[in-house]
Structures are given as C-alpha cells and as structure tokens.
Design an enzyme around this catalytic site. Structure first.
Site, PDB file in Angstrom:
ATOM      1  N   ASP A 173      19.546  -1.674   4.403  1.00 22.86           N
ATOM      2  CA  ASP A 173      20.937  -1.630   4.872  1.00 22.86           C
ATOM      3  C   ASP A 173      21.633  -0.417   4.248  1.00 22.86           C
ATOM      4  O   ASP A 173      21.001   0.355   3.528  1.00 22.86           O
ATOM      5  CB  ASP A 173      21.630  -2.949   4.479  1.00 22.86           C
ATOM      6  CG  ASP A 173      22.668  -3.381   5.502  1.00 22.86           C
ATOM      7  OD1 ASP A 173      23.469  -2.505   5.925  1.00 22.86           O
ATOM      8  OD2 ASP A 173      22.694  -4.560   5.876  1.00 22.86           O
ATOM      9  N   LYS A 205      13.139  -8.222   1.851  1.00 19.07           N
ATOM     10  CA  LYS A 205      12.954  -6.874   2.420  1.00 19.07           C
ATOM     11  C   LYS A 205      14.271  -6.264   2.900  1.00 19.07           C
ATOM     12  O   LYS A 205      14.475  -6.011   4.097  1.00 19.07           O
ATOM     13  CB  LYS A 205      11.947  -6.907   3.562  1.00 19.07           C
ATOM     14  CG  LYS A 205      10.563  -7.361   3.120  1.00 19.07           C
ATOM     15  CD  LYS A 205       9.533  -7.189   4.216  1.00 19.07           C
ATOM     16  CE  LYS A 205       8.135  -7.521   3.763  1.00 19.07           C
ATOM     17  NZ  LYS A 205       7.890  -8.938   3.440  1.00 19.07           N
TER      18      LYS A 205
HETATM   19  O1  C5P Z   1      -0.946 -17.175   3.416  1.00 21.28           O
HETATM   20  P1  C5P Z   1      -1.248 -15.791   3.003  1.00 21.28           P
HETATM   21  O2  C5P Z   1      -2.088 -15.668   1.742  1.00 21.28           O
HETATM   22  O3  C5P Z   1      -1.765 -14.924   4.110  1.00 21.28           O
HETATM   23  O4  C5P Z   1       0.213 -15.263   2.584  1.00 21.28           O
HETATM   24  C1  C5P Z   1       0.482 -13.990   2.196  1.00 21.28           C
HETATM   25  C2  C5P Z   1       1.956 -13.786   2.052  1.00 21.28           C
HETATM   26  O5  C5P Z   1       2.209 -12.400   1.986  1.00 21.28           O
HETATM   27  C3  C5P Z   1       2.803 -14.299   3.223  1.00 21.28           C
HETATM   28  O6  C5P Z   1       4.055 -14.727   2.703  1.00 21.28           O
HETATM   29  C4  C5P Z   1       2.951 -13.100   4.118  1.00 21.28           C
HETATM   30  O7  C5P Z   1       4.155 -13.121   4.843  1.00 21.28           O
HETATM   31  C5  C5P Z   1       2.953 -11.968   3.109  1.00 21.28           C
HETATM   32  N1  C5P Z   1       2.422 -10.687   3.607  1.00 21.28           N
HETATM   33  C6  C5P Z   1       1.167 -10.532   4.167  1.00 21.28           C
HETATM   34  N2  C5P Z   1       0.722  -9.324   4.599  1.00 21.28           N
HETATM   35  C7  C5P Z   1       1.495  -8.274   4.455  1.00 21.28           C
HETATM   36  C8  C5P Z   1       2.745  -8.386   3.870  1.00 21.28           C
HETATM   37  C9  C5P Z   1       3.169  -9.631   3.451  1.00 21.28           C
HETATM   38  O8  C5P Z   1       0.419 -11.468   4.301  1.00 21.28           O
HETATM   39  N3  C5P Z   1       1.025  -7.123   4.832  1.00 21.28           N
END
Ligand code: C5P
Length: 228
Positions: free
Chosen positions: A64, A61
């Site tokens: 900058d 992400k």
């Molecule tokens: O373990 P899980 O299925 O919740 O992981 C989803 C991934 O997507 C993680 O790496 C999390 O940081 C990322 N993520 C998320 N929700 C968001 C943006 C990113 O869960 N809104």
C-alpha cells in the site's frame, strides 16, 4: 551450522487451529496466521496462539502507500506478534516506512508469488527473467534492511549466494521425502526440511503435512528432527 526453525501454518478454523497449537505448543514456537484465519477471527486468532506461548508470523502481505503501511505497522506493534510480511513490489519507500515504524516486530518481504507462472509474469509487464526479477527484489529488500525474505525453496540456494549470510530466509513448500501424494496436496516443487536447512533456510513454513496429519505432534517432531 545455521539454526532453522519451524513455523506451522494455521490455515484452519479457529477451534481446529487451537487444537493443533495445544498439541504442538511444547515443541513448536512459531505459527503463521494468514488472511483466511485473520479475516474471520482477527486478533482472537493471534491471542489464541499467544495464550499457548507461541509467536505469530502474521502473513498479510501488505502492499500500500507508505503512510498506510507505516500506520498499519504502528498498530501491528501493539499486537505483540513476532513478524509480518509485505510485498517488496510496494517499493523501497513503503518498506522503509514499515521498517521505521516497527519496534520489535520483524518485517519479512515477499519477492514474486510462486503462484505466478511465466505467462502471467510477462502479462503483468515484467521484462527481466523471473529469476533475475526475484534476485533484484531480494537485493532491494536487503538494501532496505528487511529482516527476512520469503522465498520458494527453488530460489533458496541462489538467494543465499546473492544476499550473504546475514539476512533471514523463510521458505514454504516443504514436504517430507516419504510423503505420499495426499489428495489435498498442491505443492509440486518442494524440498524436504533437511534440504531447506542445507540450502540456507532460517525458517521453514509447514502447514498441511502437520495440520492434516492423523498425529500432528508426531509429524511436527519428525520435521524438527530433520532440522535439528
Ligand atoms: O499446507 P502447506 O505446507 O502447503 O502450507 C504452506 C503455507 O505457506 C500456506 O499457508 C501457503 O499459503 C503458504 N505459501 C505457500 N507457497 C508459497 C507461498 C506461501 O505454500 N509460495
């Protein structure tokens, strides 16, 4: 019908991540490496995924000044990764600097983090509604020709309506219908893989339902079956 691909999020220590990639490598092509794994193990984590034939989405992400993003992307090209994320809030000049520096690397834009609730959203100083702001940023990203927009599942439907069919949409917060309330689970508003596909997702990002499962391969295969 749109092809939807699975990205497995490797929010794990390197040895655990490698165990998962080894188990999944025949069925799953894409893996997400975020700041947690990257800060600890850096390029080693990327090389590990590539060694097993996978493609990496490096979810750092970026946000900058344009020159820094340009140089970061020039270096990212050398990592041989598939895609990298940046905040659309970095502005069109920053995004274009990234896109112009990218060779084969795909640039995916983040709209507003879904962890930001309405109170925080207004504290930051945004004046649109949250939905309008997300739409506005997605349109801006589309104009700068990013390869994809990362969105929450609840935004999928209207983003696909707004942006048309060409742009890629990548969505996390995915759970199987039958998933119980696991103790680690903090995703409240999720969609199933099938629903995400129907609403126009090109990629779904799934972490813990696979990595915390007793049988990660079986969990991944069930998800793949839904998005076939
Ligand atoms: O373990 P899980 O299925 O919740 O992981 C989803 C991934 O997507 C993680 O790496 C999390 O940081 C990322 N993520 C998320 N929700 C968001 C943006 C990113 O869960 N809104």
């Amino acid at each position: 019908m749109r092809k939807t691909e699975l990205i497995t999020a490797l929010d794990l220590e390197l040895d655990k991540a490698e165990e998962i990639v080894k188990k999944l490598s025949k069925d799953v092509k894409y893996y997400k490496i975020g700041p947690v794994l990257f800060m600890r193990h850096g390029v080693k984590a990327i090389d590990m995924v590539k060694k097993h034939g996978g493609e990496v989405f490096l979810d750092l992400k970026l946000h900058d000044i344009p020159n820094t993003v340009k140089e970061a992307i020039e270096n990212a090209n050398k990592l041989g990764i598939y895609s990298i994320s940046m905040h659309i809030l970095g502005g069109p000049t920053m995004i274009k600097a990234g896109i112009n520096a990218a060779k084969k690397l795909k640039i995916w834009g983040v709209t507003i983090l879904t962890s930001i609730d309405l109170i925080e959203f207004h504290r930051i100083g945004f004046r649109y509604s949250l939905e309008k702001q997300v739409q506005h940023l997605a349109k801006l990203a589309n104009e700068t020709q990013v390869d994809g927009v990362i969105a929450s599942p609840r935004e999928l439907y209207y983003l696909r309506q707004t942006l048309g069919e060409k742009i890629r949409i990548i969505t996390p917060s995915i759970r199987m219908e039958a998933s119980g309330k696991d103790p680690w689970d903090d995703q409240k508003r999720f969609l199933t893989p099938k629903e995400a596909k129907e609403r126009g997702a090109d990629f779904i990002v799934v972490g813990r339902p696979i990595t915390q499962s007793k049988n990660p391969l079986k969990a991944a295969q069930e998800i793949l079956k839904e998005i076939e």
